[in-house]
Design a protein around this motif. Sequence first.
Motif, PDB file in Angstrom:
ATOM      1  N   SER A 238      67.512  27.673  27.434  1.00  0.00           N
ATOM      2  CA  SER A 238      66.050  27.793  27.494  1.00  0.00           C
ATOM      3  C   SER A 238      65.006  26.796  28.308  1.00  0.00           C
ATOM      4  O   SER A 238      66.679  26.005  28.603  1.00  0.00           O
ATOM      5  CB  SER A 238      65.715  27.579  25.736  1.00  0.00           C
ATOM      6  OG  SER A 238      65.864  26.664  25.029  1.00  0.00           O
ATOM      7  N   GLY A 239      64.220  27.260  28.605  1.00  0.00           N
ATOM      8  CA  GLY A 239      62.953  26.676  29.203  1.00  0.00           C
ATOM      9  C   GLY A 239      62.814  27.107  30.588  1.00  0.00           C
ATOM     10  O   GLY A 239      63.149  28.381  30.740  1.00  0.00           O
ATOM     11  N   SER A 240      61.603  26.367  31.069  1.00  0.00           N
ATOM     12  CA  SER A 240      61.031  26.685  32.087  1.00  0.00           C
ATOM     13  C   SER A 240      60.335  25.688  32.749  1.00  0.00           C
ATOM     14  O   SER A 240      60.081  24.916  32.019  1.00  0.00           O
ATOM     15  CB  SER A 240      60.512  28.305  32.086  1.00  0.00           C
ATOM     16  OG  SER A 240      59.215  28.448  31.643  1.00  0.00           O
ATOM     17  N   GLY A 241      60.376  25.784  33.841  1.00  0.00           N
ATOM     18  CA  GLY A 241      59.602  24.783  34.552  1.00  0.00           C
ATOM     19  C   GLY A 241      60.276  23.406  35.013  1.00  0.00           C
ATOM     20  O   GLY A 241      61.225  23.840  35.938  1.00  0.00           O
ATOM     21  N   THR A 242      59.861  22.652  34.643  1.00  0.00           N
ATOM     22  CA  THR A 242      60.780  21.225  34.467  1.00  0.00           C
ATOM     23  C   THR A 242      61.590  20.430  33.416  1.00  0.00           C
ATOM     24  O   THR A 242      62.690  20.040  33.629  1.00  0.00           O
ATOM     25  CB  THR A 242      60.084  20.119  34.991  1.00  0.00           C
ATOM     26  OG1 THR A 242      59.129  19.315  33.953  1.00  0.00           O
ATOM     27  CG2 THR A 242      58.993  19.781  36.064  1.00  0.00           C
TER      28      THR A 242
ATOM     29  N   SER B  25      63.319  17.354  38.720  1.00  0.00           N
ATOM     30  CA  SER B  25      62.588  16.313  39.265  1.00  0.00           C
ATOM     31  C   SER B  25      60.798  16.875  39.610  1.00  0.00           C
ATOM     32  O   SER B  25      59.484  16.328  39.942  1.00  0.00           O
ATOM     33  CB  SER B  25      62.806  15.625  40.365  1.00  0.00           C
ATOM     34  OG  SER B  25      63.294  16.330  41.432  1.00  0.00           O
ATOM     35  N   GLN B  26      61.124  18.601  39.297  1.00  0.00           N
ATOM     36  CA  GLN B  26      59.674  19.161  39.838  1.00  0.00           C
ATOM     37  C   GLN B  26      59.718  20.531  39.181  1.00  0.00           C
ATOM     38  O   GLN B  26      61.424  20.829  39.049  1.00  0.00           O
ATOM     39  CB  GLN B  26      59.367  19.563  41.407  1.00  0.00           C
ATOM     40  CG  GLN B  26      60.731  19.613  42.324  1.00  0.00           C
ATOM     41  CD  GLN B  26      60.089  20.168  43.742  1.00  0.00           C
ATOM     42  OE1 GLN B  26      60.317  19.254  44.572  1.00  0.00           O
ATOM     43  NE2 GLN B  26      60.257  21.779  44.041  1.00  0.00           N
ATOM     44  N   SER B  27      58.627  21.717  39.030  1.00  0.00           N
ATOM     45  CA  SER B  27      58.754  22.566  38.512  1.00  0.00           C
ATOM     46  C   SER B  27      59.395  23.639  39.734  1.00  0.00           C
ATOM     47  O   SER B  27      59.770  24.219  40.776  1.00  0.00           O
ATOM     48  CB  SER B  27      57.373  23.298  38.398  1.00  0.00           C
ATOM     49  OG  SER B  27      57.567  24.920  37.887  1.00  0.00           O
ATOM     50  N   ILE B  28      60.976  24.230  38.904  1.00  0.00           N
ATOM     51  CA  ILE B  28      61.806  24.814  39.438  1.00  0.00           C
ATOM     52  C   ILE B  28      62.206  26.291  38.676  1.00  0.00           C
ATOM     53  O   ILE B  28      62.693  27.381  38.752  1.00  0.00           O
ATOM     54  CB  ILE B  28      63.271  24.373  38.910  1.00  0.00           C
ATOM     55  CG1 ILE B  28      63.852  24.525  37.976  1.00  0.00           C
ATOM     56  CG2 ILE B  28      63.347  23.776  40.318  1.00  0.00           C
ATOM     57  CD1 ILE B  28      65.750  24.228  37.629  1.00  0.00           C
ATOM     58  N   SER B  29      60.638  26.999  37.823  1.00  0.00           N
ATOM     59  CA  SER B  29      60.601  28.113  37.449  1.00  0.00           C
ATOM     60  C   SER B  29      61.683  28.138  36.416  1.00  0.00           C
ATOM     61  O   SER B  29      62.494  27.222  35.622  1.00  0.00           O
ATOM     62  CB  SER B  29      60.181  28.908  38.350  1.00  0.00           C
ATOM     63  OG  SER B  29      60.409  30.643  37.996  1.00  0.00           O
ATOM     64  N   SER B  30      62.594  29.760  36.472  1.00  0.00           N
ATOM     65  CA  SER B  30      63.417  29.318  35.707  1.00  0.00           C
ATOM     66  C   SER B  30      65.041  29.443  36.396  1.00  0.00           C
ATOM     67  O   SER B  30      65.955  29.965  36.105  1.00  0.00           O
ATOM     68  CB  SER B  30      63.420  30.875  35.088  1.00  0.00           C
ATOM     69  OG  SER B  30      62.490  31.147  34.592  1.00  0.00           O
ATOM     70  N   TYR B  31      64.975  28.888  37.733  1.00  0.00           N
ATOM     71  CA  TYR B  31      66.404  29.184  38.392  1.00  0.00           C
ATOM     72  C   TYR B  31      67.131  28.000  38.208  1.00  0.00           C
ATOM     73  O   TYR B  31      67.601  26.571  38.868  1.00  0.00           O
ATOM     74  CB  TYR B  31      65.504  28.473  39.945  1.00  0.00           C
ATOM     75  CG  TYR B  31      64.932  29.844  40.236  1.00  0.00           C
ATOM     76  CD1 TYR B  31      63.636  29.887  40.440  1.00  0.00           C
ATOM     77  CD2 TYR B  31      64.998  30.327  41.557  1.00  0.00           C
ATOM     78  CE1 TYR B  31      62.469  30.968  40.222  1.00  0.00           C
ATOM     79  CE2 TYR B  31      64.759  31.778  41.559  1.00  0.00           C
ATOM     80  CZ  TYR B  31      63.390  31.365  41.682  1.00  0.00           C
ATOM     81  OH  TYR B  31      63.119  33.186  41.984  1.00  0.00           O
TER      82      TYR B  31
END
Lengths: 107, 121
Positions: free
Chosen positions: A65-69, A26-32
């Motif tokens: 893969s992925g980052s952000g949201t 629901s919001q950016s979580i970087s690569s966490y």
Amino acid sequence: DIQMTQSPSSLSASVGDRVTITCRASQSISSYLNWYQQKPGKAPKLLIYAASSLQSGVPSRFSGSGSGTDFTLTISSLQPEDFATYYCQQSYSTPPTFGPGTKVDIK
Amino acid sequence: QVQLVQSGAEVKKPGSSVKVSCKASGGTFSSYAISWVRQAPGQGLEWMGRIIPILGIANYAQKFQGRVTITADKSTSTAYMELSSLRSEDTAVYYCAKEYSSSLYNWFDPWGQGTLVTVSS
């Protein structure tokens, strides 16, 4: 709290298929972002951490893969032992939160 | 390699409390966090709280504040989760998990085998 969604909620696939599961925060979580596999009656098992790092001992057909949201878990060639439910989880902030799960079953 | 072994299944009456244990073997117990995650029947995973044994500090999900207490006994490498004022909706499998932390990221690995808590009159 950060809300996690997954799609699809379930899918049917055959052995050998390429399977892709999507997770959105629901919001950016970087690569966490972590991915777990759970089989019936068993505890979850870590597959991928930090969005794209393969946990030791996990077969290389799993990738993240992925980052952000927006994030993706891919199984390149589905094996019989991969039929299970998959959960994403964010570790960007407390409380850690999980997606609702994606159940992968046999077509 | 850390292994987590939990206590056995429990059946409790509404309004009572339950205390579930999680014994760690291997690794240095005090140096990592232990989290508790529950899973209601047919449902997803819900984080309840964590403790860092070396600090003796616990924090809890807001949903469970006031009802859950997480403690740790460093001498026996055992973490505990006590949930009070039980209601039927607390029927679930309760898992403990080591919260592994790298310099930036953290994740849950490994997990205990789970403890089924059934709340029924």
